[in-house]
Design a protein around this motif. Sequence first.
Motif, PDB file in Angstrom:
ATOM      1  N   VAL A 262       0.622  -1.105  -0.144  1.00 48.00           N
ATOM      2  CA  VAL A 262       0.094  -0.118   0.277  1.00 48.00           C
ATOM      3  C   VAL A 262       0.563   1.381   0.199  1.00 48.00           C
ATOM      4  N   ASN A 263       2.198   1.280   0.780  1.00 47.53           N
ATOM      5  CA  ASN A 263       2.984   2.455   0.801  1.00 47.53           C
ATOM      6  C   ASN A 263       4.196   2.294   0.003  1.00 47.53           C
ATOM      7  N   SER A 264       4.147   1.741  -0.805  1.00 43.07           N
ATOM      8  CA  SER A 264       5.242   1.659  -1.765  1.00 43.07           C
ATOM      9  C   SER A 264       5.067   2.314  -2.699  1.00 43.07           C
ATOM     10  N   GLU A 265       4.348   3.743  -3.542  1.00 41.62           N
ATOM     11  CA  GLU A 265       4.135   4.417  -4.230  1.00 41.62           C
ATOM     12  C   GLU A 265       4.868   5.932  -3.159  1.00 41.62           C
ATOM     13  N   VAL A 266       4.760   6.029  -2.048  1.00 44.70           N
ATOM     14  CA  VAL A 266       4.283   6.836  -0.994  1.00 44.70           C
ATOM     15  C   VAL A 266       6.263   7.427  -1.376  1.00 44.70           C
ATOM     16  N   GLU A 267       6.498   8.200  -1.491  1.00 37.99           N
ATOM     17  CA  GLU A 267       7.651   9.140  -1.603  1.00 37.99           C
ATOM     18  C   GLU A 267       8.555   9.190  -0.441  1.00 37.99           C
ATOM     19  N   PRO A 268       9.471   9.284  -0.283  1.00 36.62           N
ATOM     20  CA  PRO A 268      10.461   9.324   0.793  1.00 36.62           C
ATOM     21  C   PRO A 268      10.001  10.326   1.260  1.00 36.62           C
ATOM     22  N   GLY A 269       9.651  10.833   2.418  1.00 34.51           N
ATOM     23  CA  GLY A 269       9.284  12.016   3.857  1.00 34.51           C
ATOM     24  C   GLY A 269       8.333  12.310   3.576  1.00 34.51           C
ATOM     25  N   GLU A 270       7.226  11.599   2.636  1.00 40.81           N
ATOM     26  CA  GLU A 270       5.971  12.222   2.460  1.00 40.81           C
ATOM     27  C   GLU A 270       5.269  11.284   3.464  1.00 40.81           C
TER      28      GLU A 270
ATOM     29  N   ILE B  10       0.402   6.558   3.758  1.00 34.01           N
ATOM     30  CA  ILE B  10      -0.591   6.229   3.554  1.00 34.01           C
ATOM     31  C   ILE B  10      -1.262   5.357   4.791  1.00 34.01           C
ATOM     32  N   VAL B  11      -1.311   4.064   5.031  1.00 29.88           N
ATOM     33  CA  VAL B  11      -1.289   3.604   6.448  1.00 29.88           C
ATOM     34  C   VAL B  11      -0.059   3.249   7.490  1.00 29.88           C
ATOM     35  N   ASN B  12      -0.934   3.007   8.322  1.00 33.80           N
ATOM     36  CA  ASN B  12       0.101   3.186   9.282  1.00 33.80           C
ATOM     37  C   ASN B  12      -0.058   2.044  10.414  1.00 33.80           C
ATOM     38  N   SER B  13      -0.932   1.720  10.445  1.00 31.44           N
ATOM     39  CA  SER B  13      -1.395   0.707  11.141  1.00 31.44           C
ATOM     40  C   SER B  13      -2.301  -0.508  10.425  1.00 31.44           C
TER      41      SER B  13
ATOM     42  N   ALA C 281      -9.462  -1.277   5.407  1.00 24.52           N
ATOM     43  CA  ALA C 281     -10.029  -1.376   3.535  1.00 24.52           C
ATOM     44  C   ALA C 281     -10.497  -3.087   3.404  1.00 24.52           C
ATOM     45  N   THR C 282     -10.137  -3.898   3.626  1.00 25.70           N
ATOM     46  CA  THR C 282     -10.305  -5.175   3.112  1.00 25.70           C
ATOM     47  C   THR C 282     -11.682  -5.587   3.589  1.00 25.70           C
ATOM     48  N   ALA C 283     -11.945  -5.004   4.412  1.00 20.39           N
ATOM     49  CA  ALA C 283     -13.186  -5.315   5.277  1.00 20.39           C
ATOM     50  C   ALA C 283     -14.724  -4.934   4.387  1.00 20.39           C
ATOM     51  N   LYS C 284     -14.315  -3.781   3.878  1.00 15.01           N
ATOM     52  CA  LYS C 284     -15.089  -2.332   3.040  1.00 15.01           C
ATOM     53  C   LYS C 284     -14.999  -3.189   1.343  1.00 15.01           C
ATOM     54  N   ARG C 285     -13.979  -4.022   1.140  1.00 16.24           N
ATOM     55  CA  ARG C 285     -13.792  -4.422  -0.494  1.00 16.24           C
ATOM     56  C   ARG C 285     -15.191  -5.491  -0.402  1.00 16.24           C
ATOM     57  N   ALA C 286     -14.606  -6.682   0.973  1.00 15.21           N
ATOM     58  CA  ALA C 286     -15.486  -7.732   1.367  1.00 15.21           C
ATOM     59  C   ALA C 286     -16.975  -7.257   0.448  1.00 15.21           C
ATOM     60  N   ARG C 287     -17.251  -5.937   1.749  1.00 15.30           N
ATOM     61  CA  ARG C 287     -18.547  -5.888   1.351  1.00 15.30           C
ATOM     62  C   ARG C 287     -19.124  -5.656   0.068  1.00 15.30           C
ATOM     63  N   GLN C 288     -18.495  -4.981  -0.461  1.00 13.10           N
ATOM     64  CA  GLN C 288     -17.737  -4.476  -1.681  1.00 13.10           C
ATOM     65  C   GLN C 288     -18.711  -6.010  -3.217  1.00 13.10           C
ATOM     66  N   ILE C 289     -17.997  -6.970  -2.603  1.00 13.95           N
ATOM     67  CA  ILE C 289     -17.582  -7.775  -3.319  1.00 13.95           C
ATOM     68  C   ILE C 289     -18.828  -8.652  -3.133  1.00 13.95           C
ATOM     69  N   ILE C 290     -19.802  -9.032  -1.947  1.00 19.09           N
ATOM     70  CA  ILE C 290     -20.734 -10.016  -0.979  1.00 19.09           C
ATOM     71  C   ILE C 290     -21.774  -8.933  -2.311  1.00 19.09           C
ATOM     72  N   GLY C 291     -21.880  -7.226  -2.026  1.00 15.69           N
ATOM     73  CA  GLY C 291     -22.579  -7.071  -2.772  1.00 15.69           C
ATOM     74  C   GLY C 291     -23.035  -6.776  -4.327  1.00 15.69           C
ATOM     75  N   GLY C 292     -22.172  -7.770  -4.941  1.00 10.96           N
ATOM     76  CA  GLY C 292     -22.054  -7.604  -6.336  1.00 10.96           C
ATOM     77  C   GLY C 292     -21.049  -7.569  -7.225  1.00 10.96           C
ATOM     78  N   HIS C 293     -19.842  -6.505  -6.530  1.00 12.03           N
ATOM     79  CA  HIS C 293     -19.078  -6.067  -7.281  1.00 12.03           C
ATOM     80  C   HIS C 293     -17.853  -7.166  -7.721  1.00 12.03           C
TER      81      HIS C 293
ATOM     82  N   ILE D 143      -6.109   1.379  -0.876  1.00 17.58           N
ATOM     83  CA  ILE D 143      -6.394   2.855   0.459  1.00 17.58           C
ATOM     84  C   ILE D 143      -6.001   3.809  -0.014  1.00 17.58           C
ATOM     85  N   LEU D 144      -6.927   5.176  -0.230  1.00 18.78           N
ATOM     86  CA  LEU D 144      -7.034   6.142  -0.018  1.00 18.78           C
ATOM     87  C   LEU D 144      -6.931   7.015   1.070  1.00 18.78           C
ATOM     88  N   GLY D 145      -6.394   7.906   1.380  1.00 13.46           N
ATOM     89  CA  GLY D 145      -5.991   8.482   2.590  1.00 13.46           C
ATOM     90  C   GLY D 145      -7.442   9.901   2.856  1.00 13.46           C
TER      91      GLY D 145
END
Length: 81
Positions: free
Chosen positions: A13-21, A24-27, A34-46, A73-75
Amino acid sequence: MLHPSYSDLMKVVNSEVEPGEEKIVNSRYSIVMATAKRARQIIGGHEPMVKVKPGEKPLSIAVDELNQGKIKILGEEEEED
């Protein structure tokens, strides 16, 4: 046990973050939410964005999508836009 590990997922997730920035994810909590939200989308038909194995559960699919960089994952600032 989660495969890949939380730390591996955080690196993806953090691979595209430039040094010093700010990362996106700290925990693990952010990964879980994020994965729970996406799993609910899949259950919902996505449509899954990765190849699905027979009997694979939505949460496993969501973790696989995140690990392969298919979802982002969006900030907080990006979500508001």
